[in-house]
Scaffold this motif. Structure first.
Motif, PDB file in Angstrom:
ATOM      1  N   ARG A  83       0.838  -1.222   0.000  1.00 17.16           N
ATOM      2  CA  ARG A  83       0.000   0.000   0.000  1.00 17.16           C
ATOM      3  C   ARG A  83       0.865   1.261   0.000  1.00 17.16           C
ATOM      4  O   ARG A  83       0.478   2.278  -0.562  1.00 17.16           O
ATOM      5  N   HIS A  84       2.054   1.179   0.620  1.00 10.74           N
ATOM      6  CA  HIS A  84       2.953   2.322   0.615  1.00 10.74           C
ATOM      7  C   HIS A  84       3.512   2.560  -0.794  1.00 10.74           C
ATOM      8  O   HIS A  84       3.599   3.704  -1.253  1.00 10.74           O
ATOM      9  N   TRP A  85       3.921   1.482  -1.456  1.00 12.30           N
ATOM     10  CA  TRP A  85       4.425   1.607  -2.829  1.00 12.30           C
ATOM     11  C   TRP A  85       3.329   2.126  -3.748  1.00 12.30           C
ATOM     12  O   TRP A  85       3.600   2.953  -4.637  1.00 12.30           O
ATOM     13  N   ASP A  86       2.087   1.671  -3.552  1.00 13.90           N
ATOM     14  CA  ASP A  86       0.981   2.160  -4.378  1.00 13.90           C
ATOM     15  C   ASP A  86       0.801   3.666  -4.203  1.00 13.90           C
ATOM     16  O   ASP A  86       0.648   4.398  -5.176  1.00 13.90           O
ATOM     17  N   TRP A  87       0.827   4.120  -2.949  1.00 12.52           N
ATOM     18  CA  TRP A  87       0.657   5.543  -2.682  1.00 12.52           C
ATOM     19  C   TRP A  87       1.805   6.338  -3.294  1.00 12.52           C
ATOM     20  O   TRP A  87       1.586   7.375  -3.926  1.00 12.52           O
ATOM     21  N   LEU A  88       3.046   5.863  -3.112  1.00 16.06           N
ATOM     22  CA  LEU A  88       4.194   6.562  -3.678  1.00 16.06           C
ATOM     23  C   LEU A  88       4.112   6.634  -5.200  1.00 16.06           C
ATOM     24  O   LEU A  88       4.481   7.647  -5.802  1.00 16.06           O
ATOM     25  N   GLY A  89       3.644   5.560  -5.814  1.00 16.38           N
ATOM     26  CA  GLY A  89       3.527   5.531  -7.272  1.00 16.38           C
ATOM     27  C   GLY A  89       2.527   6.531  -7.808  1.00 16.38           C
ATOM     28  O   GLY A  89       2.604   6.941  -8.973  1.00 16.38           O
ATOM     29  N   GLN A  90       1.581   6.954  -6.996  1.00 15.00           N
ATOM     30  CA  GLN A  90       0.561   7.908  -7.427  1.00 15.00           C
ATOM     31  C   GLN A  90       0.977   9.365  -7.223  1.00 15.00           C
ATOM     32  O   GLN A  90       0.279  10.270  -7.658  1.00 15.00           O
ATOM     33  N   GLN A  91       2.107   9.584  -6.582  1.00 16.11           N
ATOM     34  CA  GLN A  91       2.539  10.948  -6.274  1.00 16.11           C
ATOM     35  C   GLN A  91       3.184  11.606  -7.487  1.00 16.11           C
ATOM     36  O   GLN A  91       3.865  10.947  -8.269  1.00 16.11           O
ATOM     37  N   PRO A  92       2.974  12.928  -7.638  1.00 17.17           N
ATOM     38  CA  PRO A  92       3.612  13.638  -8.735  1.00 17.17           C
ATOM     39  C   PRO A  92       5.135  13.562  -8.595  1.00 17.17           C
ATOM     40  O   PRO A  92       5.667  13.762  -7.519  1.00 17.17           O
ATOM     41  N   GLY A  93       5.808  13.244  -9.656  1.00 18.55           N
ATOM     42  CA  GLY A  93       7.265  13.142  -9.639  1.00 18.55           C
ATOM     43  C   GLY A  93       7.770  11.764  -9.266  1.00 18.55           C
ATOM     44  O   GLY A  93       8.970  11.522  -9.294  1.00 18.55           O
ATOM     45  N   GLY A  94       6.897  10.868  -8.879  1.00 21.09           N
ATOM     46  CA  GLY A  94       7.312   9.505  -8.574  1.00 21.09           C
ATOM     47  C   GLY A  94       7.710   9.302  -7.122  1.00 21.09           C
ATOM     48  O   GLY A  94       7.680  10.207  -6.288  1.00 21.09           O
ATOM     49  N   SER A 137      10.676   8.567  -5.656  1.00 17.76           N
ATOM     50  CA  SER A 137      11.873   9.224  -5.123  1.00 17.76           C
ATOM     51  C   SER A 137      11.589  10.670  -4.716  1.00 17.76           C
ATOM     52  O   SER A 137      11.979  11.109  -3.636  1.00 17.76           O
ATOM     53  N   GLN A 138      10.902  11.393  -5.573  1.00 16.85           N
ATOM     54  CA  GLN A 138      10.605  12.786  -5.262  1.00 16.85           C
ATOM     55  C   GLN A 138       9.673  12.877  -4.054  1.00 16.85           C
ATOM     56  O   GLN A 138       9.847  13.731  -3.183  1.00 16.85           O
ATOM     57  N   ALA A 139       8.679  12.004  -3.962  1.00 18.78           N
ATOM     58  CA  ALA A 139       7.756  12.007  -2.830  1.00 18.78           C
ATOM     59  C   ALA A 139       8.501  11.705  -1.526  1.00 18.78           C
ATOM     60  O   ALA A 139       8.270  12.361  -0.502  1.00 18.78           O
ATOM     61  N   LEU A 140       9.410  10.736  -1.555  1.00 20.16           N
ATOM     62  CA  LEU A 140      10.182  10.408  -0.351  1.00 20.16           C
ATOM     63  C   LEU A 140      11.074  11.573   0.062  1.00 20.16           C
ATOM     64  O   LEU A 140      11.175  11.901   1.250  1.00 20.16           O
ATOM     65  N   ARG A 141      11.720  12.212  -0.906  1.00 18.89           N
ATOM     66  CA  ARG A 141      12.561  13.370  -0.590  1.00 18.89           C
ATOM     67  C   ARG A 141      11.732  14.486   0.041  1.00 18.89           C
ATOM     68  O   ARG A 141      12.150  15.116   1.016  1.00 18.89           O
ATOM     69  N   ARG A 142      10.555  14.734  -0.519  1.00 20.58           N
ATOM     70  CA  ARG A 142       9.674  15.780  -0.004  1.00 20.58           C
ATOM     71  C   ARG A 142       9.237  15.451   1.431  1.00 20.58           C
ATOM     72  O   ARG A 142       9.284  16.310   2.325  1.00 20.58           O
ATOM     73  N   LEU A 143       8.855  14.202   1.691  1.00 22.80           N
ATOM     74  CA  LEU A 143       8.442  13.796   3.040  1.00 22.80           C
ATOM     75  C   LEU A 143       9.582  13.934   4.040  1.00 22.80           C
ATOM     76  O   LEU A 143       9.386  14.384   5.177  1.00 22.80           O
ATOM     77  N   ILE A 144      10.761  13.557   3.621  1.00 22.92           N
ATOM     78  CA  ILE A 144      11.925  13.656   4.512  1.00 22.92           C
ATOM     79  C   ILE A 144      12.241  15.112   4.814  1.00 22.92           C
ATOM     80  O   ILE A 144      12.504  15.481   5.968  1.00 22.92           O
ATOM     81  N   ASP A 145      12.201  15.972   3.791  1.00 27.55           N
ATOM     82  CA  ASP A 145      12.467  17.393   4.008  1.00 27.55           C
ATOM     83  C   ASP A 145      11.440  18.009   4.956  1.00 27.55           C
ATOM     84  O   ASP A 145      11.790  18.806   5.834  1.00 27.55           O
ATOM     85  N   GLU A 146      10.176  17.644   4.818  1.00 22.76           N
ATOM     86  CA  GLU A 146       9.138  18.150   5.716  1.00 22.76           C
ATOM     87  C   GLU A 146       9.371  17.665   7.145  1.00 22.76           C
ATOM     88  O   GLU A 146       9.227  18.436   8.101  1.00 22.76           O
ATOM     89  N   ALA A 147       9.763  16.415   7.303  1.00 21.26           N
ATOM     90  CA  ALA A 147      10.027  15.872   8.638  1.00 21.26           C
ATOM     91  C   ALA A 147      11.240  16.555   9.269  1.00 21.26           C
ATOM     92  O   ALA A 147      11.244  16.840  10.473  1.00 21.26           O
TER      93      ALA A 147
END
Length: 177
Positions: free
Chosen positions: A81-92, A94-104
């Motif tokens: 379910r995590h991979w599914d959610w990440l796959g739906q994010q704009p930019g893919g 990697s970009q979604a993970l980077r954005r989440l990490i920067d926010e954290a």
């Protein structure tokens, strides 16, 4: 461990450098020398037989990623379910993970960095200054985040110990939020 280390003898800073360099430079004067890893504050057991320049090894095979840009491959284990959610994010993903990490990291407001600096400083203090006057009070001030109080108490300690403790309390390069 290949990062810089600092060597002390009788509460005096006597050398700083990579472990191999220190082992070569201090060979024959090992007795009573304490060496600390600058990144962690931990005591380092040097191999006094080590040479300053390691012999050349076999050529390394090219690894995946983009090492020139600082990108190295790592593994992340997520549920489907995590991979599914990440796959739906704009930019893919990697970009979604980077954005989440920067926010954290922004939300953290440097707490993790401060705690790492406190741990690094405490490791050094307990090994080097555990029997110094006011050690317990200095430890309490360290973890209370009272930098002025800690500086005032440790100013009574040997100058090199006080200076290195102050250095360990600073955030290493690239470790700011």
């Amino acid at each position: 461990m290949t990062g810089p280390c600092t060597a002390f003898l009788d509460n005096k800073r006597i050398a700083r450098g990579a472990p191999g360099e220190l082992a070569a430079a201090l060979r024959g004067r090992e007795a009573g020398v304490l060496v600390f890893d600058d990144a962690t504050g931990k005591v380092v057991d040097l191999d006094w037989r080590e040479t300053a320049v390691p012999p050349p090894g076999p050529a390394q095979a090219r690894k995946r990623g983009r090492p020139k840009l600082g990108v190295v491959p790592r593994e992340v284990t997520l549920l489907p379910r995590h991979w599914d959610w990440l796959g739906q994010q704009p930019g893919g993903a990697s970009q979604a993970l980077r954005r989440l990490i920067d926010e954290a990291r922004k939300a953290d407001q440097g707490r993790v960095t401060r705690r790492a600096a406190q741990d690094r400083a405490y490791r050094f203090m307990s090994a080097m200054a555990g029997d110094f006057p006011h050690f317990e009070q200095a430890s309490r001030l360290l973890f209370a985040g009272d930098a002025q109080g800690l500086a005032a108490i440790t100013a009574q300690w040997p100058a090199d110990v006080h200076a290195y403790l102050s250095q360990l309390l600073q955030a290493p390069e690239g470790d700011t939020p």
